[in-house]
Design an enzyme around this catalytic site. Structure first.
Site, short mmCIF file in Angstrom:
data_model
loop_
_atom_site.label_atom_id
_atom_site.label_comp_id
_atom_site.label_asym_id
_atom_site.label_seq_id
_atom_site.Cartn_x
_atom_site.Cartn_y
_atom_site.Cartn_z
N PHE A 118 0.86 -1.19 0.00
CA PHE A 118 0.00 0.00 0.00
C PHE A 118 0.89 1.23 0.00
CE2 PHE A 118 0.64 -1.98 4.11
CZ PHE A 118 1.31 -1.00 4.81
N PHE A 150 2.60 3.91 1.80
CA PHE A 150 3.83 3.53 1.14
C PHE A 150 4.54 2.50 2.02
CE2 PHE A 150 2.80 7.82 -0.26
CZ PHE A 150 2.80 7.64 -1.64
#
Ligand code: CUA
Length: 160
Positions: A74, A76
Site C-alpha cells: 500500500f 507507502f
C-alpha cells in the site's frame, strides 16, 4: 528442377532452423512444462482485508523450513514488515496491493514482481544466506515511493 547449390544449402538451413525451433518449442511446452501464466488469481481490491488469505496476513509454516508469507502492499509500505525467517527457508510470497500498482523486489535474488490491485502475485525464493534482505517497491506509486520498503530478516540459526 535444377537448384543452384547455394540455393539448396540456404533452403536446408532455413528448413532446419524451422524444424529446430519447433523442436525447442515442443520440448519447452511438453517436457519442461513452460506455459503462459494461467490460474491468475483475482481479488476485489477494496476488500483485501476481508478476503482470504489477506484477512490473516503473515508468515505461515507449510513444511520443513518452508513458509507462506502473505503480504499486502500500500502507499507507502508493506505489511507485515520486518518478517523473520530461519536460514535456508523457502518462502512462497503471496502479495497483493490495496491501492495502486507497486513493485516487490528483493535485490540480490530473483524476486521481482509487479503487485497490481485486483491481482495476487506469487513468487518463491529460498534464502540460504543469513542476513537482512531489502524488500523494495520499484514501480513509481506516488510521493512516498522512494521510502516504500521493508526488510526480510533471515536468522543465522536454524529453526527455533
Ligand atoms: Cu510502491 Cu513505489
Amino acid at each position: 528442377m535444377h537448384l543452384h547449390r547455394y540455393e539448396k544449402m540456404w533452403l536446408m538451413f532455413g528448413g532446419g532452423a524451422l524444424l529446430l525451433f519447433v523442436i525447442i518449442l515442443t520440448v519447452n511446452a511438453y517436457a519442461m512444462g513452460n506455459m503462459p501464466p494461467s490460474h491468475m488469481q483475482m481479488i476485489e481490491p477494496s476488500k483485501v482485508d476481508e478476503t482470504p488469505p489477506f484477512d490473516k496476513p503473515g508468515l505461515r509454516q507449510i513444511g520443513e523450513n518452508e513458509y507462506e508469507l502473505v503480504m499486502t502492499s500500500f502507499v507507502f509500505g508493506y505489511a507485515p514488515a520486518n518478517v523473520e525467517i530461519p536460514a535456508g527457508a523457502t518462502v512462497h510470497f503471496i502479495v497483493t496491493s490495496k491501492d495502486v500498482v507497486h513493485g516487490f523486489q528483493i535485490p540480490g535474488t530473483n524476486v521481482n514482481t509487479m503487485v497490481l490491485p485486483g491481482h495476487i502475485s506469487r513468487v518463491t525464493q529460498t534464502f540460504a544466506e543469513p542476513g537482512e534482505y531489502l524488500i523494495l517497491c520499484n514501480e513509481y506509486c506516488g510521493a512516498g515511493h522512494h521510502v516504500m520498503a521493508t526488510k526480510l530478516i533471515v536468522a543465522d540459526e536454524g529453526k527455533e
